[in-house]
Design a protein around this motif. Structure first.
Motif, PDB file in Angstrom:
ATOM      1  N   VAL A 287       5.678   2.547 -12.339  1.00 29.83           N
ATOM      2  CA  VAL A 287       5.101   1.845 -11.196  1.00 29.83           C
ATOM      3  C   VAL A 287       3.646   1.512 -11.495  1.00 29.83           C
ATOM      4  CG1 VAL A 287       4.509   1.962  -8.743  1.00 29.83           C
ATOM      5  CG2 VAL A 287       6.633   3.000  -9.550  1.00 29.83           C
ATOM      6  N   GLN A 288       3.296   0.257 -11.354  1.00 34.02           N
ATOM      7  CA  GLN A 288       1.902  -0.156 -11.500  1.00 34.02           C
ATOM      8  C   GLN A 288       1.432  -0.654 -10.136  1.00 34.02           C
ATOM      9  OE1 GLN A 288      -0.141   0.098 -14.109  1.00 34.02           O
ATOM     10  NE2 GLN A 288      -1.837  -0.924 -13.097  1.00 34.02           N
TER      11      GLN A 288
ATOM     12  N   LEU B 113      -5.510   4.659   1.288  1.00 34.64           N
ATOM     13  CA  LEU B 113      -4.103   5.048   1.190  1.00 34.64           C
ATOM     14  C   LEU B 113      -3.799   6.167   2.187  1.00 34.64           C
ATOM     15  CD1 LEU B 113      -3.699   4.944  -2.695  1.00 34.64           C
ATOM     16  CD2 LEU B 113      -3.269   3.133  -1.034  1.00 34.64           C
TER      17      LEU B 113
ATOM     18  N   GLU C 209       1.599  12.217  -3.289  1.00 34.34           N
ATOM     19  CA  GLU C 209       1.576  12.776  -4.648  1.00 34.34           C
ATOM     20  C   GLU C 209       0.169  13.056  -5.141  1.00 34.34           C
ATOM     21  OE1 GLU C 209       4.109  10.620  -7.386  1.00 34.34           O
ATOM     22  OE2 GLU C 209       5.656  10.478  -5.842  1.00 34.34           O
TER      23      GLU C 209
ATOM     24  N   LYS D 298       3.000   4.344  -1.359  1.00 36.24           N
ATOM     25  CA  LYS D 298       3.161   5.182  -2.557  1.00 36.24           C
ATOM     26  C   LYS D 298       4.663   5.348  -2.787  1.00 36.24           C
ATOM     27  CE  LYS D 298       1.814   8.239  -5.626  1.00 36.24           C
ATOM     28  NZ  LYS D 298       0.836   8.016  -6.690  1.00 36.24           N
ATOM     29  N   LEU D 299       5.194   4.661  -3.762  1.00 35.48           N
ATOM     30  CA  LEU D 299       6.644   4.641  -3.987  1.00 35.48           C
ATOM     31  C   LEU D 299       7.136   5.952  -4.603  1.00 35.48           C
ATOM     32  CD1 LEU D 299       6.916   1.030  -5.457  1.00 35.48           C
ATOM     33  CD2 LEU D 299       7.383   1.727  -3.101  1.00 35.48           C
ATOM     34  N   LYS D 300       8.307   6.385  -4.136  1.00 39.56           N
ATOM     35  CA  LYS D 300       8.937   7.569  -4.730  1.00 39.56           C
ATOM     36  C   LYS D 300      10.213   7.134  -5.412  1.00 39.56           C
ATOM     37  CE  LYS D 300       6.835  10.534  -1.441  1.00 39.56           C
ATOM     38  NZ  LYS D 300       6.943  11.200  -0.148  1.00 39.56           N
TER      39      LYS D 300
ATOM     40  N   PRO E 292       0.814  -1.225   0.000  1.00 44.73           N
ATOM     41  CA  PRO E 292       0.000   0.000   0.000  1.00 44.73           C
ATOM     42  C   PRO E 292       0.846   1.273   0.000  1.00 44.73           C
ATOM     43  CG  PRO E 292       0.014  -0.986   2.190  1.00 44.73           C
ATOM     44  CD  PRO E 292       0.845  -1.885   1.318  1.00 44.73           C
TER      45      PRO E 292
ATOM     46  N   LEU F 116       1.254  -2.646 -17.325  1.00 44.32           N
ATOM     47  CA  LEU F 116       2.684  -2.602 -16.993  1.00 44.32           C
ATOM     48  C   LEU F 116       3.550  -2.942 -18.206  1.00 44.32           C
ATOM     49  CD1 LEU F 116       4.540  -2.546 -14.250  1.00 44.32           C
ATOM     50  CD2 LEU F 116       4.729  -4.983 -14.714  1.00 44.32           C
TER      51      LEU F 116
END
Lengths: 220, 220
Positions: free
Chosen positions: A195-196, B22, B48, A186-188, A184, B207
């Motif tokens: 990113v999927q 989230l 974001e 949110k990747l930075k 879960p 993806l």
């Protein structure tokens, strides 16, 4: 590959890309049942899509239907597979060989959808050195070396949330260009890394919310 | 529950419902780190999201931030949980105790997202009678009886695609009102049965397509 196809692929709407595998699944089943040609209205009826939308979606693949006949089902299957890039197979590395990771490794048919998990990584002594199907679970400290050597571009992230960002950064440094994120978080990541997200929790939220609304309506 | 809340819940956009878990995940982590108040711009920066969108999303929960202070993090967490219905827990039955099914049974924290898998069902002698964590795998022929007796409303569908439609129909007949469908099959069910699809293949398609585009661009 024709330039025209490449251009259309650049601007194809994401909802279309998401529907094409569903068409593909249905068409393969129909083919197995001996169907040779199929029309957009029939596809639309089966998949509850507006026929006009079906025609639009399929037009992206470059395959054309014939009036009163429809699409040749072999051409259409091949066209969708080529358009989605499923006719080539990317190698993928998975990090986090817990339950979900193991499920994905054993998931049927990923290969026919354009990628294959060739190794899994973890840091737990309990799983490093074991196998999932025919996939070995290796220690994460060899991830970078192997990803570089084998030029692996897809990473699947099924770690606990608390290490997700760190592992994703390591993936990017190792040359991974597309991450399928099941956490879960949110990747930075540096620009250029795709990113999927597949958030189980978001899906649960929608389901529970809809059920709440319905049960309340019935009570009112 | 206030009427105002119920009305707003009826018209809440699905993207908002998908973002709220989230926010919740992030806020719980921030709370653990000792944060007491938090502003929409900070939440937006972390996830974001445009701060205006964050304010809009959070407004649905009825919790209000204070100018120059932001939201009380305890109030906000409680507000989101109540709004999403996560403060109550629905029982769920899962059908198809293969790899994916087992992964979902063992998935952490579903309970804090509003539901709990209390039993799994299958027809294979290999798995009927076994356990996944503390969940028993029962034969599918007792599904209807147990679902009626226990008034279970949520069904999770992780069967092979070829039996998905049939199992889903049986679920609906047994009183299941919301089905979380992991198969690629487009289910056809009586009106009033909620279906939430999580298509692994659609996510893979997006993806792989994005990666194809990017690798091609770099080559050009």
């Amino acid at each position: 590959m024709k330039t025209q196809e490449k251009d259309s692929r650049d601007i194809v709407p994401e909802p279309t890309v998401k529907r094409l595998p569903l068409y593909l699944h249905f068409l393969k089943k129909a083919k197995e049942n001996g169907v040779l040609t199929i029309s957009a209205p029939i596809i639309g009826q089966e998949l509850e899509q507006d026929p006009t939308q079906v025609v639009k979606d399929l037009a992206y693949t470059g395959v054309k239907g014939r009036p009163r006949v429809g699409y040749n089902i072999y051409e259409l299957i091949k066209g969708i597979e080529e358009f989605l890039g499923f006719n080539q197979v990317y190698d993928a590395f998975l990090v986090g060989a817990g339950n979900l990771g193991s499920a994905l490794i054993n998931y049927p048919e990923f290969r026919s959808f354009g990628f294959k998990i060739i190794a899994a990584f973890d840091i737990s002594d309990d799983v490093v050195g074991t196998q999932r199907g025919d996939v070995n679970v290796l220690h994460f400290n060899v991830f970078k070396e192997l990803a570089s050597k084998l030029k692996v571009r897809i990473g699947i992230l099924t770690t606990p949330a608390k290490v997700a960002q760190e592992v994703a950064e390591q993936m990017a440094k190792a040359g991974i260009r597309a991450i399928w994120n099941f956490t879960p978080v949110k990747l930075k990541l540096p620009e250029g890394v795709i990113v999927q997200n597949t958030s189980m929790y978001s899906n649960v939220a929608v389901l529970v919310m809809k059920l709440n609304n319905q049960l309340k309506k019935n009570k009112d």
